[in-house]
Design a protein around this motif. Sequence first.
Motif, PDB file in Angstrom:
ATOM      1  N   PRO A 327       0.730  -1.185  -0.153  1.00  0.00           N
ATOM      2  CA  PRO A 327       0.107   0.088  -0.148  1.00  0.00           C
ATOM      3  C   PRO A 327       0.790   1.288   0.188  1.00  0.00           C
ATOM      4  O   PRO A 327       0.320   2.135  -0.478  1.00  0.00           O
ATOM      5  N   GLU A 328       1.991   1.112   0.661  1.00  0.00           N
ATOM      6  CA  GLU A 328       2.767   2.592   0.789  1.00  0.00           C
ATOM      7  C   GLU A 328       3.822   2.699  -0.404  1.00  0.00           C
ATOM      8  O   GLU A 328       4.261   3.700  -0.561  1.00  0.00           O
ATOM      9  N   ARG A 329       3.820   1.937  -1.418  1.00  0.00           N
ATOM     10  CA  ARG A 329       4.545   1.971  -2.705  1.00  0.00           C
ATOM     11  C   ARG A 329       3.773   3.314  -3.480  1.00  0.00           C
ATOM     12  O   ARG A 329       2.618   3.078  -3.406  1.00  0.00           O
ATOM     13  N   GLU A 330       4.403   4.141  -3.973  1.00  0.00           N
ATOM     14  CA  GLU A 330       4.029   5.365  -4.217  1.00  0.00           C
ATOM     15  C   GLU A 330       2.900   5.356  -5.500  1.00  0.00           C
ATOM     16  O   GLU A 330       1.873   5.712  -5.427  1.00  0.00           O
ATOM     17  N   ILE A 336      -4.614   3.626  -5.717  1.00  0.00           N
ATOM     18  CA  ILE A 336      -5.807   3.890  -4.683  1.00  0.00           C
ATOM     19  C   ILE A 336      -6.756   4.993  -4.309  1.00  0.00           C
ATOM     20  O   ILE A 336      -7.958   5.072  -4.325  1.00  0.00           O
ATOM     21  N   GLU A 337      -5.799   5.982  -4.458  1.00  0.00           N
ATOM     22  CA  GLU A 337      -6.245   7.438  -4.013  1.00  0.00           C
ATOM     23  C   GLU A 337      -7.235   7.833  -5.438  1.00  0.00           C
ATOM     24  O   GLU A 337      -8.099   8.646  -5.322  1.00  0.00           O
ATOM     25  N   ASP A 338      -6.726   7.458  -6.493  1.00  0.00           N
ATOM     26  CA  ASP A 338      -7.272   7.847  -7.722  1.00  0.00           C
ATOM     27  C   ASP A 338      -8.773   7.183  -7.618  1.00  0.00           C
ATOM     28  O   ASP A 338      -9.834   7.821  -8.503  1.00  0.00           O
ATOM     29  N   LEU A 339      -8.847   6.000  -7.079  1.00  0.00           N
ATOM     30  CA  LEU A 339     -10.205   5.388  -7.031  1.00  0.00           C
ATOM     31  C   LEU A 339     -11.129   5.843  -6.073  1.00  0.00           C
ATOM     32  O   LEU A 339     -12.330   5.523  -5.941  1.00  0.00           O
ATOM     33  N   ARG A 350      -2.300   0.221   5.608  1.00  0.00           N
ATOM     34  CA  ARG A 350      -3.628  -0.609   5.309  1.00  0.00           C
ATOM     35  C   ARG A 350      -4.326   0.219   4.325  1.00  0.00           C
ATOM     36  O   ARG A 350      -4.390   1.624   4.421  1.00  0.00           O
ATOM     37  N   VAL A 351      -4.989  -0.696   3.331  1.00  0.00           N
ATOM     38  CA  VAL A 351      -5.738  -0.012   2.221  1.00  0.00           C
ATOM     39  C   VAL A 351      -7.227   0.450   3.018  1.00  0.00           C
ATOM     40  O   VAL A 351      -7.994  -0.703   3.653  1.00  0.00           O
ATOM     41  N   ASN A 352      -7.483   1.905   3.043  1.00  0.00           N
ATOM     42  CA  ASN A 352      -8.824   2.056   3.600  1.00  0.00           C
ATOM     43  C   ASN A 352      -8.992   1.404   5.021  1.00  0.00           C
ATOM     44  O   ASN A 352     -10.085   1.197   5.649  1.00  0.00           O
ATOM     45  N   GLY A 353      -7.800   1.509   5.704  1.00  0.00           N
ATOM     46  CA  GLY A 353      -7.572   0.977   7.305  1.00  0.00           C
ATOM     47  C   GLY A 353      -8.157  -0.622   7.659  1.00  0.00           C
ATOM     48  O   GLY A 353      -8.291  -0.826   8.436  1.00  0.00           O
ATOM     49  N   THR A 354      -8.130  -1.443   6.331  1.00  0.00           N
ATOM     50  CA  THR A 354      -8.529  -2.759   6.712  1.00  0.00           C
ATOM     51  C   THR A 354      -7.051  -3.628   6.433  1.00  0.00           C
ATOM     52  O   THR A 354      -6.600  -3.961   7.284  1.00  0.00           O
ATOM     53  N   TYR A 355      -7.184  -4.043   4.931  1.00  0.00           N
ATOM     54  CA  TYR A 355      -6.074  -4.858   4.559  1.00  0.00           C
ATOM     55  C   TYR A 355      -4.635  -4.214   4.458  1.00  0.00           C
ATOM     56  O   TYR A 355      -4.551  -3.162   3.873  1.00  0.00           O
ATOM     57  N   PRO A 368     -12.512  -2.046  -5.957  1.00  0.00           N
ATOM     58  CA  PRO A 368     -11.144  -2.253  -6.756  1.00  0.00           C
ATOM     59  C   PRO A 368      -9.879  -1.963  -6.053  1.00  0.00           C
ATOM     60  O   PRO A 368      -9.090  -1.716  -6.550  1.00  0.00           O
ATOM     61  N   TYR A 369      -9.962  -1.263  -4.719  1.00  0.00           N
ATOM     62  CA  TYR A 369      -8.826  -0.551  -4.265  1.00  0.00           C
ATOM     63  C   TYR A 369      -7.826  -1.650  -4.095  1.00  0.00           C
ATOM     64  O   TYR A 369      -6.569  -1.374  -4.453  1.00  0.00           O
TER      65      TYR A 369
END
Length: 492
Positions: A327-330, A336-339, A350-355, A368-369
């Motif tokens: 997730p932290e890869r630029e 993810i933010e574009d979505l 974590r993606v959206n505070g989850t995975y 699709p995040y």
Amino acid sequence: MLFRILPKINRHLLVAKESHVKDVCERGEWEEPGPWRGVDEIVWGTLRASEGNRMGVEGAEAQRFLDEFVKEFPDPLGPDDPLPVSPLSGRLSQDEIRGESLDLAVRLLAARNAPPLLSAALSHAALEELLKSDLTPFHCPPEPEQESTSVLLQSEPLQRLFFNKLREVGFAWQQRAPAPAPPPSRPLLTSVHAIRNARRKMEDRHVALPEFNQLFGLQDGVERGYYAVFDGHGGVDAAMYAATHLHVALSQHEELQSGPAAALKSAFTRTDDMFREKAKRERLRSGSTGVAILLAGDWLHVAWLGDSQVMLVSQGQPVTLMEPHKPEREDEKQRIEDLGGCIAFMGCWRVNGTYAVSRAIGDFDQKPYISNEADCASVHLSGKEDYVLLACDGFFDTVQPADVPGLVLEALRDSGGQGGPAAQRLVSQAKSAGSSDNITVLLVFLRDPEQLLREAEGVDDHPRCSVQETSGIVQDSEGTPEGPVGQSAAEQ
């Protein structure tokens, strides 16, 4: 002779518990024996036969197995007879028939020490006979709440028919052997070790399939081997599903011969799409990262999804093949933010505070995040490469790729050039360095480990070439140009 296998090759069987994974002892072995399941526990056997007597030994071994098989199952199973091994699912779709049937056959035959090439060929022949049959009697009646229009089949009676087809082929081959399979041109020793470690459950799965061609009936003259590691989270279902179906999806892809890297990449998406249907009807919520390789002739094709990784070692030097998805890869963060999503640090990113993964099979509540699109790369092999290593993040979180060649060399020295213990040495290092996660390491030696040890000790007279002189890497079709092996996409 029925089948020929490689000289000087350590044979291994991939086996697992009939129930979900049992506790693992400190050595990474299961604490008690039990029914075998396919991709969890490792039992090592070694065959070091000379070329002079190997052919006779192999033929006798195959014939001995077939004699014992027909003796154990003299009669076909009736409609109320239990299966010798349990099917993976209670219901399955048309698309899942191949994967689940082959899984059942391989588990059944491995439990009886079938020679691997014979096991693969038997499984393929039985599946072909099953697919010629009328399967409509096994169709499940549609349920009122069923959203999908796809037909589901009752697994147990279907697999009972499949077992009877397997038995029929075994009887026929016991009386009249088929033509021998052509021998592979180079030995491939595989070393695998997996432990639950400090986690409550073992959610990793792995696949080692040097008999890829035999399992799928491919006869185009290109030698192939398939190897994969899947790191599950939130349960083992997604990892198990990928270990059962991804190589089947690959075998059916129209570009397997013309564009194997694209086929391998597409197989990840296809497997995720299939698992989505199963997860919906069975209310499953798990996910899995994964990394898979296809050795096809003198090419190594790699595809990955998430933070499981693969690396190549050539002439004693680590070679970068990929950059894991985190997730932290630029670029992942931007995607993810574009979505409309976000990444947040909660002990880890974590993606959206989850995975804590940005790409995976499954995790449908965050698609699709969390993407199902794998990346891929291809490497032309010169014949001087040492080995390929696949592992989950439980290994790479505590062991640097630069340390791998030295650790493998230590294992070779301690074992006198036997490659089998190498994976266990690497797993032990990751655990002692602080990893508490499940750890799976799979090594595929591209050259004889004894030769690698001799070269490292300065005994061999052959000159050592630089990595750049021996191979070239080609990234996937995202527009990245070719570059020398050992150079990552970011460095090119």
